[in-house]
Design a protein around this motif. Structure first.
Motif, mmCIF file in Angstrom:
data_model
loop_
_atom_site.group_PDB
_atom_site.id
_atom_site.type_symbol
_atom_site.label_atom_id
_atom_site.label_comp_id
_atom_site.label_asym_id
_atom_site.label_seq_id
_atom_site.Cartn_x
_atom_site.Cartn_y
_atom_site.Cartn_z
ATOM 1 N N ASP A 43 -7.622 1.185 2.749
ATOM 2 C CA ASP A 43 -7.929 1.270 1.319
ATOM 3 C C ASP A 43 -6.703 1.691 0.501
ATOM 4 O OD1 ASP A 43 -10.516 0.520 1.891
ATOM 5 O OD2 ASP A 43 -11.453 2.264 0.939
ATOM 6 N N VAL A 44 -5.940 2.657 1.012
ATOM 7 C CA VAL A 44 -4.761 3.125 0.282
ATOM 8 C C VAL A 44 -3.745 1.993 0.128
ATOM 9 C CG1 VAL A 44 -2.748 4.655 0.402
ATOM 10 C CG2 VAL A 44 -5.040 5.559 0.885
ATOM 11 N N VAL A 45 -3.500 1.250 1.207
ATOM 12 C CA VAL A 45 -2.503 0.186 1.148
ATOM 13 C C VAL A 45 -2.969 -0.959 0.254
ATOM 14 C CG1 VAL A 45 -1.343 -1.572 2.545
ATOM 15 C CG2 VAL A 45 -1.310 0.804 3.246
ATOM 16 N N ARG A 46 -4.267 -1.213 0.202
ATOM 17 C CA ARG A 46 -4.770 -2.251 -0.718
ATOM 18 C C ARG A 46 -4.460 -1.881 -2.168
ATOM 19 N NH1 ARG A 46 -10.644 -3.408 1.997
ATOM 20 N NH2 ARG A 46 -9.873 -4.627 3.761
ATOM 21 N N VAL A 47 -4.656 -0.614 -2.512
ATOM 22 C CA VAL A 47 -4.340 -0.161 -3.869
ATOM 23 C C VAL A 47 -2.834 -0.225 -4.098
ATOM 24 C CG1 VAL A 47 -4.378 1.809 -5.457
ATOM 25 C CG2 VAL A 47 -6.395 1.310 -4.052
ATOM 26 N N LEU A 48 -2.069 0.268 -3.147
ATOM 27 C CA LEU A 48 -0.612 0.297 -3.270
ATOM 28 C C LEU A 48 -0.035 -1.110 -3.404
ATOM 29 C CD1 LEU A 48 1.645 2.428 -3.241
ATOM 30 C CD2 LEU A 48 1.871 1.992 -0.789
ATOM 31 N N ALA A 49 -0.586 -2.065 -2.679
ATOM 32 C CA ALA A 49 -0.083 -3.449 -2.721
ATOM 33 C C ALA A 49 -0.288 -4.084 -4.095
ATOM 34 C CB ALA A 49 -0.754 -4.291 -1.645
ATOM 35 N N GLY A 50 -1.247 -3.585 -4.867
ATOM 36 C CA GLY A 50 -1.488 -4.110 -6.202
ATOM 37 C C GLY A 50 -0.598 -3.492 -7.271
ATOM 38 N N ARG A 51 0.263 -2.565 -6.868
ATOM 39 C CA ARG A 51 1.147 -1.896 -7.819
ATOM 40 C C ARG A 51 2.545 -2.492 -7.750
ATOM 41 N NH1 ARG A 51 -1.696 3.169 -9.131
ATOM 42 N NH2 ARG A 51 0.213 4.129 -9.848
ATOM 43 N N GLN A 52 3.345 -2.175 -8.731
ATOM 44 C CA GLN A 52 4.731 -2.650 -8.769
ATOM 45 C C GLN A 52 5.548 -1.813 -7.786
ATOM 46 O OE1 GLN A 52 5.723 -5.207 -10.709
ATOM 47 N NE2 GLN A 52 7.762 -5.122 -9.851
ATOM 48 N N LEU A 53 5.966 -2.437 -6.679
ATOM 49 C CA LEU A 53 6.759 -1.744 -5.672
ATOM 50 C C LEU A 53 8.203 -2.243 -5.738
ATOM 51 C CD1 LEU A 53 4.304 -1.947 -2.630
ATOM 52 C CD2 LEU A 53 4.747 0.030 -4.108
ATOM 53 N N PRO A 54 9.149 -1.386 -5.373
ATOM 54 C CA PRO A 54 10.543 -1.848 -5.319
ATOM 55 C C PRO A 54 10.671 -3.005 -4.315
ATOM 56 C CG PRO A 54 10.403 0.551 -5.093
ATOM 57 C CD PRO A 54 9.010 0.024 -5.026
ATOM 58 N N PRO A 55 11.650 -3.878 -4.500
ATOM 59 C CA PRO A 55 11.776 -5.058 -3.639
ATOM 60 C C PRO A 55 12.015 -4.740 -2.161
ATOM 61 C CG PRO A 55 13.581 -4.958 -5.236
ATOM 62 C CD PRO A 55 12.644 -3.855 -5.566
ATOM 63 N N HIS A 56 12.527 -3.548 -1.856
ATOM 64 C CA HIS A 56 12.802 -3.200 -0.459
ATOM 65 C C HIS A 56 11.593 -2.570 0.239
ATOM 66 C CE1 HIS A 56 13.461 0.635 -2.491
ATOM 67 N NE2 HIS A 56 13.333 1.221 -1.319
ATOM 68 N N VAL A 57 10.448 -2.467 -0.473
ATOM 69 C CA VAL A 57 9.246 -1.841 0.085
ATOM 70 C C VAL A 57 8.183 -2.901 0.330
ATOM 71 C CG1 VAL A 57 7.393 -0.172 -0.331
ATOM 72 C CG2 VAL A 57 9.724 0.338 -1.095
ATOM 73 N N GLU A 58 7.603 -2.869 1.508
ATOM 74 C CA GLU A 58 6.531 -3.787 1.880
ATOM 75 C C GLU A 58 5.299 -2.964 2.259
ATOM 76 O OE1 GLU A 58 5.846 -7.370 5.143
ATOM 77 O OE2 GLU A 58 7.795 -6.396 4.987
ATOM 78 N N ALA A 59 4.164 -3.237 1.632
ATOM 79 C CA ALA A 59 2.905 -2.567 1.954
ATOM 80 C C ALA A 59 2.010 -3.560 2.681
ATOM 81 C CB ALA A 59 2.227 -2.067 0.685
ATOM 82 N N VAL A 60 1.551 -3.177 3.882
ATOM 83 C CA VAL A 60 0.812 -4.104 4.742
ATOM 84 C C VAL A 60 -0.457 -3.448 5.271
ATOM 85 C CG1 VAL A 60 0.945 -5.477 6.866
ATOM 86 C CG2 VAL A 60 2.976 -5.201 5.464
ATOM 87 N N ASP A 61 -1.558 -4.183 5.186
ATOM 88 C CA ASP A 61 -2.831 -3.768 5.780
ATOM 89 C C ASP A 61 -2.790 -4.177 7.254
ATOM 90 O OD1 ASP A 61 -5.428 -3.621 6.758
ATOM 91 O OD2 ASP A 61 -6.305 -4.881 5.205
ATOM 92 N N ILE A 62 -2.554 -3.208 8.124
ATOM 93 C CA ILE A 62 -2.496 -3.470 9.563
ATOM 94 C C ILE A 62 -3.892 -3.387 10.168
ATOM 95 C CG2 ILE A 62 -1.650 -2.569 11.780
ATOM 96 C CD1 ILE A 62 0.478 -4.048 10.163
ATOM 97 N N GLY A 63 -4.735 -2.530 9.604
ATOM 98 C CA GLY A 63 -6.081 -2.374 10.149
ATOM 99 C C GLY A 63 -6.029 -1.868 11.576
ATOM 100 N N VAL A 64 -6.596 -2.643 12.494
ATOM 101 C CA VAL A 64 -6.652 -2.245 13.903
ATOM 102 C C VAL A 64 -5.647 -3.013 14.755
ATOM 103 C CG1 VAL A 64 -9.058 -1.482 13.781
ATOM 104 C CG2 VAL A 64 -8.542 -3.868 14.340
#
Length: 195
Positions: A43-64
């Motif tokens: 849930d946290v990464v889903r919210v974070l992925a919808g925000r403006q992140l710096p180009p060197h940052v990748e947010a990924v839902d790994i789950g299990v």
């Protein structure tokens, strides 16, 4: 290469200069959304992925998919931030920032189940993969954890863990800023997150 070029530059003596120079950051949400508060990281990464992140940052839902995460980290990240439900005995919704200490050579114990891997198991597998491939683990690994209320079967976070999601997003954004020179590192304590 000239022998009188002067002293070698620092990046030439580092084991993996391109990765060190790139400063790439992977924020990985871990957890099973079918086990209540275990879905916190997702849930946290889903919210974070919808925000403006710096180009060197990748947010990924790994789950299990812990094995997938271990292999993805081999692509070369300077910093790895794992986001997961983390039971440490405090009140549900309490946030933690835990710096993973790299100790040479842990190995995963027993048979690997790709759908039930804890962050410790993923990091041990990563160490094994790096040793086998000559790859480099991240310079820094952090766990942003949240004390769960329940990890029983069921979809959806408990109220205290759900309320901690926006605070965890803010905390991760602070961690990303703190990784830049001149910025103080945020802290999370037993009472919640704060600087």
């Amino acid at each position: 290469m000239s022998l009188h070029a002067g002293p070698p530059r620092q990046e030439r003596v580092l084991p993996d200069p391109p990765r060190q120079e790139s400063g790439r950051v992977l924020v990985a949400g871990i957890g099973n959304i079918f086990l209540g508060d275990d879905g916190f990281g997702v849930d946290v990464v889903r919210v974070l992925a919808g925000r403006q992140l710096p180009p060197h940052v990748e947010a990924v839902d790994i789950g299990v998919r812990g094995v997938h995460l271990a292999y993805q980290v081999l692509d070369g990240y300077d910093t790895l931030i794992l986001v997961d439900a983390t039971a440490r005995g405090e009140d549900p919704g309490t946030l933690y920032v835990i710096e993973h200490e790299t100790t040479g050579g842990g190995e995963p114990h027993g048979a690997l189940d790709g759908h039930r891997m804890t962050p410790d198991t993923v990091l041990a597998l990563l160490g094994t993969l790096c040793a086998g491939t000559g790859g480099q683990p991240p310079r820094r690994t952090l766990v942003v954890g949240c004390e769960p209320a329940s990890v029983a079967e069921g979809i959806g976070l408990s109220p205290p863990v759900s309320a901690a999601v926006p605070e965890a997003v803010r905390l991760i954004e602070e961690l990303l800023r703190a990784d830049q020179p001149g910025e103080p590192a945020p802290r999370a304590t037993a009472g919640g997150a704060g600087k």
